[in-house]
Design a protein around this motif. Structure first.
Motif, PDB file in Angstrom:
ATOM      1  N   ILE A 260     -32.445  -6.349 -12.960  1.00 14.26           N
ATOM      2  CA  ILE A 260     -31.625  -7.517 -13.287  1.00 14.26           C
ATOM      3  C   ILE A 260     -30.576  -7.143 -14.327  1.00 14.26           C
ATOM      4  N   PHE A 261     -31.022  -6.505 -15.417  1.00 18.36           N
ATOM      5  CA  PHE A 261     -30.055  -5.953 -16.361  1.00 18.36           C
ATOM      6  C   PHE A 261     -30.708  -4.810 -17.124  1.00 18.36           C
ATOM      7  N   TYR A 262     -30.141  -3.605 -16.962  1.00 17.21           N
ATOM      8  CA  TYR A 262     -30.626  -2.404 -17.649  1.00 17.21           C
ATOM      9  C   TYR A 262     -29.494  -1.819 -18.486  1.00 17.21           C
ATOM     10  N   PHE A 263     -29.862  -1.139 -19.557  1.00 14.82           N
ATOM     11  CA  PHE A 263     -28.903  -0.290 -20.264  1.00 14.82           C
ATOM     12  C   PHE A 263     -29.023   1.111 -19.680  1.00 14.82           C
ATOM     13  N   LYS A 264     -27.883   1.663 -19.269  1.00 18.28           N
ATOM     14  CA  LYS A 264     -27.858   2.908 -18.527  1.00 18.28           C
ATOM     15  C   LYS A 264     -27.789   4.118 -19.458  1.00 18.28           C
ATOM     16  N   TYR A 265     -28.613   5.115 -19.154  1.00 20.66           N
ATOM     17  CA  TYR A 265     -28.667   6.350 -19.938  1.00 20.66           C
ATOM     18  C   TYR A 265     -28.652   7.557 -19.012  1.00 20.66           C
ATOM     19  N   ASN A 266     -28.267   8.719 -19.567  1.00 12.34           N
ATOM     20  CA  ASN A 266     -28.396   9.970 -18.833  1.00 12.34           C
ATOM     21  C   ASN A 266     -28.647  11.111 -19.807  1.00 12.34           C
ATOM     22  N   ARG A 267     -28.611  12.337 -19.332  1.00  8.35           N
ATOM     23  CA  ARG A 267     -29.022  13.484 -20.140  1.00  8.35           C
ATOM     24  C   ARG A 267     -27.924  14.042 -21.017  1.00  8.35           C
ATOM     25  N   GLN A 268     -26.760  13.453 -20.968  1.00 10.86           N
ATOM     26  CA  GLN A 268     -25.683  13.922 -21.830  1.00 10.86           C
ATOM     27  C   GLN A 268     -26.031  13.733 -23.302  1.00 10.86           C
ATOM     28  N   GLN A 269     -25.501  14.602 -24.136  1.00  9.67           N
ATOM     29  CA  GLN A 269     -25.694  14.473 -25.575  1.00  9.67           C
ATOM     30  C   GLN A 269     -25.225  13.097 -26.044  1.00  9.67           C
TER      31      GLN A 269
END
Length: 479
Positions: A260-269
């Motif tokens: 429904i609503f997520y905060f998006k993250y990835n492996r970048q510094q």
């Protein structure tokens, strides 16, 4: 990973390096020269996300502090005082202080959008509405986080942006602002996300459902949740084995029908999530660089964990047994695992999942009707069936039965189910506080008497030193 990386080129410009650029532009350029095109308005909206999602916000500090207070686990190392429930020491007071600072930076950036985008010269009225609605959704969400952890806080909006010295608003006044913003967001946000990770009107309805729960407006909470359910736009991800839950929480997941609503993250510094949560050992490699496992639990001495049915797929998915020097029954949490992480995990932060919404509905609908309803029972049963590997929409052998519960017993059941379902998402302590049972639960499970000062975080020095409308007498009790 390339698919998720490309997504973040589009959406994770909301983070650290981008936020430096986007936050500075509105400071250095006259508003009439910046908010005139869609590109400029979208850049300003992106800048709202930057401060709040950093390590000093949602990336590490916010969930770490809240997880240390949940009944199902304990903090360790420098986080140990969080789980002693006697108030925060200087180290952890500083950690919540930077959460405050970052949240208010994001609120400031939201205020700039709300103030300036409506006068943009080359933006359609429809797009102006969309950008302002997203800013109001995020401002509502941020004030909701602030009021639950600090109580009354200064209300900084587009109307008083030039005023440095603002007193603490009352809790009622903060909630009034939260609801007003969320209702405007509900009316202005699109039916489907403009891009993956953007809020929709359904996210605003879910936020309102939870806010109404806090206000004990059971009918409104049930109605908003019911609207999301009736939309048919969301569904629980199917499972048959515990590792299927990685289809929800795994680092390579882009989005799911449950989101429904997520905060998006990835492996970048600077873009990674909860690197503190895991430990790399010879036997386990749940987080690439290692990690410090800031929280742990015990499968025997912690009654909430001990009573958790081993057939529940969620238990095997999130807990793994490691003797960390506290005996053979100690366990660590692995919900947000990323063996290929470099400087941060690629898992997203699930602020609102469909499972959250169903459990909001189960509680609110039962309370609104003064009894367990078929609709409330079905909402919790959907979550429970999926937890055991059954199809969520089909009656199963693990279904709860209406005849087994009165209203109070059913609410306890919903609270327990939500504890297992949202474990390690930073939600449990806030639930226990809302229900007025936080002290009772910690005494029951951990045999610790919670000091009153521990129920709120201290107003940080950054506010006390520079806001003359708040002084030591306005500090939260005990600090």
């Amino acid at each position: 990973m390339m698919k998720k990386y490309c997504l973040y080129i589009l959406i994770c410009l909301m983070g650290a390096s981008c936020s430096e650029q986007l936050i500075e532009k509105p400071k250095s350029l006259a508003s009439e020269n910046f908010y005139n095109t869609d590109a400029e308005a979208e850049a300003a909206v992106n800048a709202i996300y930057g401060p709040m999602r950093t390590n000093n916000g949602l990336g590490i500090n916010y969930p770490a502090q809240l997880e240390g207070m949940a009944d199902y686990g304990n903090s360790r190392g420098s986080q140990t005082p969080v789980s002693l429930y006697q108030g925060l020491d200087n180290t952890n007071a500083n950690r919540v202080g930077v959460i405050w600072d970052n949240f208010y930076q994001s609120i400031r950036n939201a205020n700039l959008v709300i103030q300036n985008v409506p006068t943009g010269t080359d933006i359609t009225e429809a797009n102006k509405l969309k950008y302002v609605a997203e800013a109001k959704f995020l401002r509502s969400l941020l004030y909701f986080a602030l009021v639950r952890n600090w109580d009354g806080v200064p209300l900084r909006t587009e109307a008083n942006m030039s005023e440095a010295n603002l007193p603490r608003a009352t809790v009622a006044e903060v909630y009034q602002q939260i609801v007003a913003d969320a209702l405007e967001a509900e009316n202005g946000l699109p039916d489907t996300p403009a891009a993956i990770g953007r809020p929709t009107k359904w996210a605003a309805k879910t936020l309102l459902s939870e806010v109404y729960l806090y206000q004990e407006d059971w009918a409104q909470a049930s109605a908003k949740a019911g609207e999301v359910i009736a939309s048919g736009k969301f569904d629980l991800v199917a499972t048959t084995v515990s590792e299927d839950l990685q289809k929800i929480f795994g680092p390579e997941v882009v989005n799911t029908p449950e989101e429904i609503f997520y905060f998006k993250y990835n492996r970048q510094q600077g873009f990674g999530l909860v690197s503190y949560a895991h430990r790399k050992t010879s036997e386990y490699n749940y987080y690439g660089p290692g990690g410090v496992y800031a929280q742990y639990t015990d499968s025997v001495s912690n009654s909430f964990i001990k009573e958790w049915d081993a057939m529940d797929l969620r238990k095997a998915h999130i807990l793994y047994n490691v003797d960390i020097g506290l005996g053979p029954n100690s366990c660590l949490f692995r919900k947000f695992r990323d063996p290929d992480a470099t400087s941060g995990a690629g898992n997203d932060y699930p602020w609102y999942r469909y499972a959250d919404l169903l459990l909001f509905h189960a509680e609110a609908d039962a309370r609104a009707n003064g009894a367990v309803t078929a609709e409330a029972l079905e909402s919790i049963n959907k979550v429970h069936r999926r937890a055991y590997g059954f199809p969520a929409q089909v009656p199963s052998s693990v279904d709860f039965k209406m005849s087994d519960y009165n209203l109070d017993e059913f609410i306890d059941l919903v609270v327990r189910e939500r504890g297992y379902e949202t474990m390690y998402e930073g939600k449990r302590w806030l639930d226990l506080k809302r229900l007025g049972i936080a002290k009772q639960r910690i005494k029951e499970v951990k045999d610790i008497d919670v000091a009153e000062k521990h129920m709120l975080w201290p107003i940080p020095n950054s506010e006390l030193l520079y806001n003359t409308a708040i002084n030591a007498e306005n500090q939260n009790p005990g600090y």
